[in-house]
Scaffold this motif. Structure first.
Motif, PDB file in Angstrom:
ATOM      1  N   SER A   7       0.849  -1.181   0.000  1.00 53.47           N
ATOM      2  CA  SER A   7       0.000   0.000   0.000  1.00 53.47           C
ATOM      3  C   SER A   7       0.886   1.232   0.000  1.00 53.47           C
ATOM      4  CB  SER A   7      -0.932   0.008   1.218  1.00 53.47           C
ATOM      5  OG  SER A   7      -0.184   0.032   2.417  1.00 53.47           O
ATOM      6  N   GLY A   8       0.268   2.387  -0.254  1.00 57.87           N
ATOM      7  CA  GLY A   8       1.003   3.635  -0.179  1.00 57.87           C
ATOM      8  C   GLY A   8       1.341   4.269  -1.509  1.00 57.87           C
ATOM      9  N   GLY A   9       1.035   3.586  -2.588  1.00 56.72           N
ATOM     10  CA  GLY A   9       1.316   4.170  -3.890  1.00 56.72           C
ATOM     11  C   GLY A   9       0.375   5.316  -4.194  1.00 56.72           C
ATOM     12  N   GLY A  10       0.655   6.001  -5.302  1.00 52.82           N
ATOM     13  CA  GLY A  10      -0.198   7.108  -5.700  1.00 52.82           C
ATOM     14  C   GLY A  10       0.473   7.975  -6.731  1.00 52.82           C
ATOM     15  N   LEU A  11      -0.128   9.130  -6.960  1.00 57.85           N
ATOM     16  CA  LEU A  11       0.395  10.102  -7.915  1.00 57.85           C
ATOM     17  C   LEU A  11       1.057  11.232  -7.147  1.00 57.85           C
ATOM     18  CD1 LEU A  11       0.610  11.283 -10.780  1.00 57.85           C
ATOM     19  CD2 LEU A  11      -1.663  12.293 -10.419  1.00 57.85           C
ATOM     20  N   VAL A  12       2.281  11.562  -7.536  1.00 53.55           N
ATOM     21  CA  VAL A  12       3.025  12.609  -6.850  1.00 53.55           C
ATOM     22  C   VAL A  12       3.810  13.401  -7.885  1.00 53.55           C
ATOM     23  CG1 VAL A  12       5.024  11.109  -6.423  1.00 53.55           C
ATOM     24  CG2 VAL A  12       4.580  13.051  -4.902  1.00 53.55           C
ATOM     25  N   GLN A  13       4.060  14.645  -7.587  1.00 50.52           N
ATOM     26  CA  GLN A  13       4.867  15.471  -8.490  1.00 50.52           C
ATOM     27  C   GLN A  13       6.349  15.157  -8.302  1.00 50.52           C
ATOM     28  OE1 GLN A  13       3.731  19.580  -7.756  1.00 50.52           O
ATOM     29  NE2 GLN A  13       2.262  19.525  -9.435  1.00 50.52           N
ATOM     30  N   ALA A  14       7.114  15.413  -9.317  1.00 49.49           N
ATOM     31  CA  ALA A  14       8.561  15.223  -9.236  1.00 49.49           C
ATOM     32  C   ALA A  14       9.113  16.020  -8.053  1.00 49.49           C
ATOM     33  CB  ALA A  14       9.226  15.668 -10.530  1.00 49.49           C
ATOM     34  N   GLY A  15      10.007  15.375  -7.318  1.00 46.25           N
ATOM     35  CA  GLY A  15      10.564  15.986  -6.120  1.00 46.25           C
ATOM     36  C   GLY A  15       9.834  15.622  -4.850  1.00 46.25           C
ATOM     37  N   GLY A  16       8.670  15.011  -5.006  1.00 47.74           N
ATOM     38  CA  GLY A  16       7.873  14.638  -3.849  1.00 47.74           C
ATOM     39  C   GLY A  16       8.309  13.326  -3.232  1.00 47.74           C
ATOM     40  N   SER A  17       7.543  12.902  -2.231  1.00 51.80           N
ATOM     41  CA  SER A  17       7.878  11.690  -1.477  1.00 51.80           C
ATOM     42  C   SER A  17       6.657  10.798  -1.332  1.00 51.80           C
ATOM     43  CB  SER A  17       8.384  12.059  -0.076  1.00 51.80           C
ATOM     44  OG  SER A  17       9.561  12.830  -0.139  1.00 51.80           O
ATOM     45  N   SER A 103       9.353 -18.272  -3.008  1.00 50.81           N
ATOM     46  CA  SER A 103       9.315 -16.834  -3.248  1.00 50.81           C
ATOM     47  C   SER A 103       7.863 -16.392  -3.348  1.00 50.81           C
ATOM     48  CB  SER A 103      10.048 -16.516  -4.552  1.00 50.81           C
ATOM     49  OG  SER A 103      10.023 -15.126  -4.818  1.00 50.81           O
ATOM     50  N   SER A 104       7.534 -15.337  -2.636  1.00 48.44           N
ATOM     51  CA  SER A 104       6.164 -14.839  -2.638  1.00 48.44           C
ATOM     52  C   SER A 104       6.149 -13.360  -3.015  1.00 48.44           C
ATOM     53  CB  SER A 104       5.530 -15.013  -1.260  1.00 48.44           C
ATOM     54  OG  SER A 104       5.484 -16.376  -0.896  1.00 48.44           O
ATOM     55  N   TRP A 105       5.109 -12.968  -3.747  1.00 47.42           N
ATOM     56  CA  TRP A 105       4.970 -11.600  -4.229  1.00 47.42           C
ATOM     57  C   TRP A 105       3.647 -10.994  -3.765  1.00 47.42           C
ATOM     58  CZ3 TRP A 105       8.787  -9.229  -7.070  1.00 47.42           C
ATOM     59  CH2 TRP A 105       9.779 -10.056  -7.601  1.00 47.42           C
ATOM     60  N   GLY A 106       3.673  -9.696  -3.562  1.00 50.80           N
ATOM     61  CA  GLY A 106       2.447  -8.975  -3.337  1.00 50.80           C
ATOM     62  C   GLY A 106       1.776  -8.647  -4.658  1.00 50.80           C
ATOM     63  N   GLN A 107       0.644  -7.952  -4.578  1.00 42.25           N
ATOM     64  CA  GLN A 107      -0.120  -7.651  -5.784  1.00 42.25           C
ATOM     65  C   GLN A 107       0.384  -6.396  -6.490  1.00 42.25           C
ATOM     66  OE1 GLN A 107      -0.996  -6.705  -2.800  1.00 42.25           O
ATOM     67  NE2 GLN A 107      -1.693  -4.583  -3.034  1.00 42.25           N
ATOM     68  N   GLY A 108       1.215  -5.622  -5.813  1.00 46.74           N
ATOM     69  CA  GLY A 108       1.782  -4.423  -6.388  1.00 46.74           C
ATOM     70  C   GLY A 108       0.983  -3.172  -6.076  1.00 46.74           C
ATOM     71  N   THR A 109       1.672  -2.050  -6.083  1.00 53.68           N
ATOM     72  CA  THR A 109       1.047  -0.755  -5.886  1.00 53.68           C
ATOM     73  C   THR A 109       1.638   0.222  -6.906  1.00 53.68           C
ATOM     74  OG1 THR A 109       0.491   0.956  -4.249  1.00 53.68           O
ATOM     75  CG2 THR A 109       2.681  -0.015  -4.078  1.00 53.68           C
ATOM     76  N   GLN A 110       0.776   0.991  -7.530  1.00 49.14           N
ATOM     77  CA  GLN A 110       1.205   1.888  -8.598  1.00 49.14           C
ATOM     78  C   GLN A 110       1.771   3.179  -8.023  1.00 49.14           C
ATOM     79  OE1 GLN A 110       1.031   1.562 -12.174  1.00 49.14           O
ATOM     80  NE2 GLN A 110       2.256   3.436 -12.078  1.00 49.14           N
ATOM     81  N   VAL A 111       2.933   3.554  -8.521  1.00 49.17           N
ATOM     82  CA  VAL A 111       3.538   4.844  -8.211  1.00 49.17           C
ATOM     83  C   VAL A 111       3.680   5.615  -9.526  1.00 49.17           C
ATOM     84  CG1 VAL A 111       5.632   6.009  -7.429  1.00 49.17           C
ATOM     85  CG2 VAL A 111       4.762   4.024  -6.167  1.00 49.17           C
ATOM     86  N   SER A 112       3.112   6.781  -9.561  1.00 52.70           N
ATOM     87  CA  SER A 112       3.198   7.625 -10.755  1.00 52.70           C
ATOM     88  C   SER A 112       3.762   8.980 -10.359  1.00 52.70           C
ATOM     89  CB  SER A 112       1.813   7.795 -11.394  1.00 52.70           C
ATOM     90  OG  SER A 112       1.291   6.546 -11.805  1.00 52.70           O
ATOM     91  N   VAL A 113       4.806   9.395 -11.069  1.00 47.11           N
ATOM     92  CA  VAL A 113       5.471  10.654 -10.769  1.00 47.11           C
ATOM     93  C   VAL A 113       5.339  11.560 -11.981  1.00 47.11           C
ATOM     94  CG1 VAL A 113       7.599  11.760 -10.010  1.00 47.11           C
ATOM     95  CG2 VAL A 113       7.102   9.411  -9.307  1.00 47.11           C
ATOM     96  N   SER A 114       4.715  12.692 -11.783  1.00 46.48           N
ATOM     97  CA  SER A 114       4.514  13.638 -12.879  1.00 46.48           C
ATOM     98  C   SER A 114       5.633  14.669 -12.898  1.00 46.48           C
ATOM     99  CB  SER A 114       3.162  14.328 -12.740  1.00 46.48           C
ATOM    100  OG  SER A 114       3.120  15.080 -11.541  1.00 46.48           O
ATOM    101  N   SER A 115       5.934  15.130 -14.093  1.00 50.50           N
ATOM    102  CA  SER A 115       7.037  16.110 -14.228  1.00 50.50           C
ATOM    103  C   SER A 115       6.525  17.535 -14.106  1.00 50.50           C
ATOM    104  CB  SER A 115       7.708  15.921 -15.588  1.00 50.50           C
ATOM    105  OG  SER A 115       6.753  16.052 -16.623  1.00 50.50           O
TER     106      SER A 115
END
Length: 115
Positions: A7-17, A103-115
């Motif tokens: 969890s914790g993914g999302g859309l953030v601007q460049a330079g963000g956290s 080996s086990s994997w999670g389902q993934g979380t999307q991280v998108s960084v806009s310029s």
């Protein structure tokens, strides 16, 4: 049965956290090697950082100085703190744990960084 939930993914601007979390059940993360991987659009999955049971870490060059992995043993959760994000960090981020169970994997979380 091992289950990992990111969890914790999302859309953030460049330079963000962002801080990603990987909560585990069915396995004790601190006793195994786990890692954060990412898969950018149209590319192969790649290692971002791994941490061993004794706390040794290996960072990809792209992550050094910007990303930090940490572990909360009481919550059986591993975190990925990502600072100074760049558009090229855009990807689906996955956590992985390797143990005698495999080996086990999670389902993934999307991280998108806009310029």
């Amino acid at each position: 049965q091992v289950q990992l939930v990111e969890s914790g993914g999302g859309l953030v601007q460049a330079g963000g956290s962002l801080r990603l979390s990987c909560a585990a059940s069915g396995i004790i993360l601190s006793r195994n090697t786990m890692g954060w991987y990412r898969q950018p659009p149209g590319k192969q999955r790649e290692l971002v950082v791994s941490i061993t049971s004794v706390g040794g870490t290996t960072y990809a060059d792209s992550a050094k100085g910007r990303f930090t992995i940490s572990r909360d043993n009481a919550k059986n959760t591993v975190y990925l703190q990502m600072n100074s994000l760049k558009p090229e960090d855009t990807a689906v981020y996955y956590c992985n744990v390797r143990s005698v169970l495999g080996s086990s994997w999670g389902q993934g979380t999307q991280v998108s960084v806009s310029s």
